[in-house]
Design a protein around this motif. Structure first.
Motif, PDB file in Angstrom:
ATOM      1  N   ARG A  24     -24.804   5.071  45.423  1.00 13.55           N
ATOM      2  CA  ARG A  24     -26.258   5.305  45.430  1.00 13.55           C
ATOM      3  C   ARG A  24     -27.032   4.212  46.165  1.00 13.55           C
ATOM      4  N   LEU A  25     -26.376   3.571  47.114  1.00 13.58           N
ATOM      5  CA  LEU A  25     -27.022   2.549  47.924  1.00 13.58           C
ATOM      6  C   LEU A  25     -27.696   3.151  49.156  1.00 13.58           C
ATOM      7  N   THR A  61     -25.263  -5.014  41.740  1.00 13.89           N
ATOM      8  CA  THR A  61     -26.395  -5.923  41.938  1.00 13.89           C
ATOM      9  C   THR A  61     -27.267  -5.431  43.087  1.00 13.89           C
ATOM     10  N   ILE A  62     -26.636  -5.003  44.155  1.00 13.81           N
ATOM     11  CA  ILE A  62     -27.393  -4.480  45.301  1.00 13.81           C
ATOM     12  C   ILE A  62     -28.217  -3.277  44.858  1.00 13.81           C
ATOM     13  N   LEU A  63     -27.610  -2.384  44.092  1.00 10.86           N
ATOM     14  CA  LEU A  63     -28.314  -1.201  43.603  1.00 10.86           C
ATOM     15  C   LEU A  63     -29.521  -1.600  42.761  1.00 10.86           C
ATOM     16  N   ASP A  64     -29.364  -2.623  41.950  1.00 10.07           N
ATOM     17  CA  ASP A  64     -30.469  -3.092  41.109  1.00 10.07           C
ATOM     18  C   ASP A  64     -31.605  -3.687  41.934  1.00 10.07           C
ATOM     19  N   LEU A  65     -31.282  -4.279  43.076  1.00  5.78           N
ATOM     20  CA  LEU A  65     -32.284  -4.968  43.881  1.00  5.78           C
ATOM     21  C   LEU A  65     -32.971  -4.065  44.913  1.00  5.78           C
ATOM     22  N   LEU A  66     -32.340  -2.979  45.287  1.00  4.09           N
ATOM     23  CA  LEU A  66     -32.899  -2.127  46.341  1.00  4.09           C
ATOM     24  C   LEU A  66     -34.278  -1.549  46.022  1.00  4.09           C
TER      25      LEU A  66
END
Length: 120
Positions: A24-25, A61-66
């Protein structure tokens, strides 16, 4: 743009792009025949994902920050997370610089013809 074109422009494999979708990125629309179609901004998104992966961030973490990146709005929690990741990256940079400096010292000794360990 289609998946092959995005892969070519970004330098990322088609398989990686599919993985980004699974995580889901990255999002794509589908044509009536089921082919993926990405918006022009997908290239920037893929480049950002690649940079974050290279910096050691996991996909979760990337998903949380996007959402912060997309909306340009941060919560106190997301700012804390961003700061934590930035500090971790700074620590990595400092460690790499220290390692480079040690290697420079070893190279200097090895190339110093007056040093007893020098081999021509």
């Amino acid at each position: 743009m289609r998946i092959g074109e995005l892969a070519t422009k970004s330098g990322v494999s088609v398989r990686a792009l599919r993985y980004y979708e699974e995580q889901r990125l990255l999002a794509a629309e589908r044509t009536t025949s089921g082919q993926r179609v990405y918006p022009p901004k997908a290239l920037d998104r893929v480049q950002l994902i690649q940079q974050l992966y290279a910096a050691g961030l996991p996909s979760k973490t990337i998903l949380d920050l996007l959402p912060c990146v997309d909306a340009g709005v941060s919560t106190p929690e997301s700012l804390a997370r961003l700061s934590l990741e930035r500090n971790r990256i700074n620590d990595q940079i400092n460690s790499l610089i220290a390692t480079r400096d040690r290697l420079d010292a070893v190279i200097a000794v090895a190339t110093d013809s007056t040093h007893p360990c020098h081999t021509p």
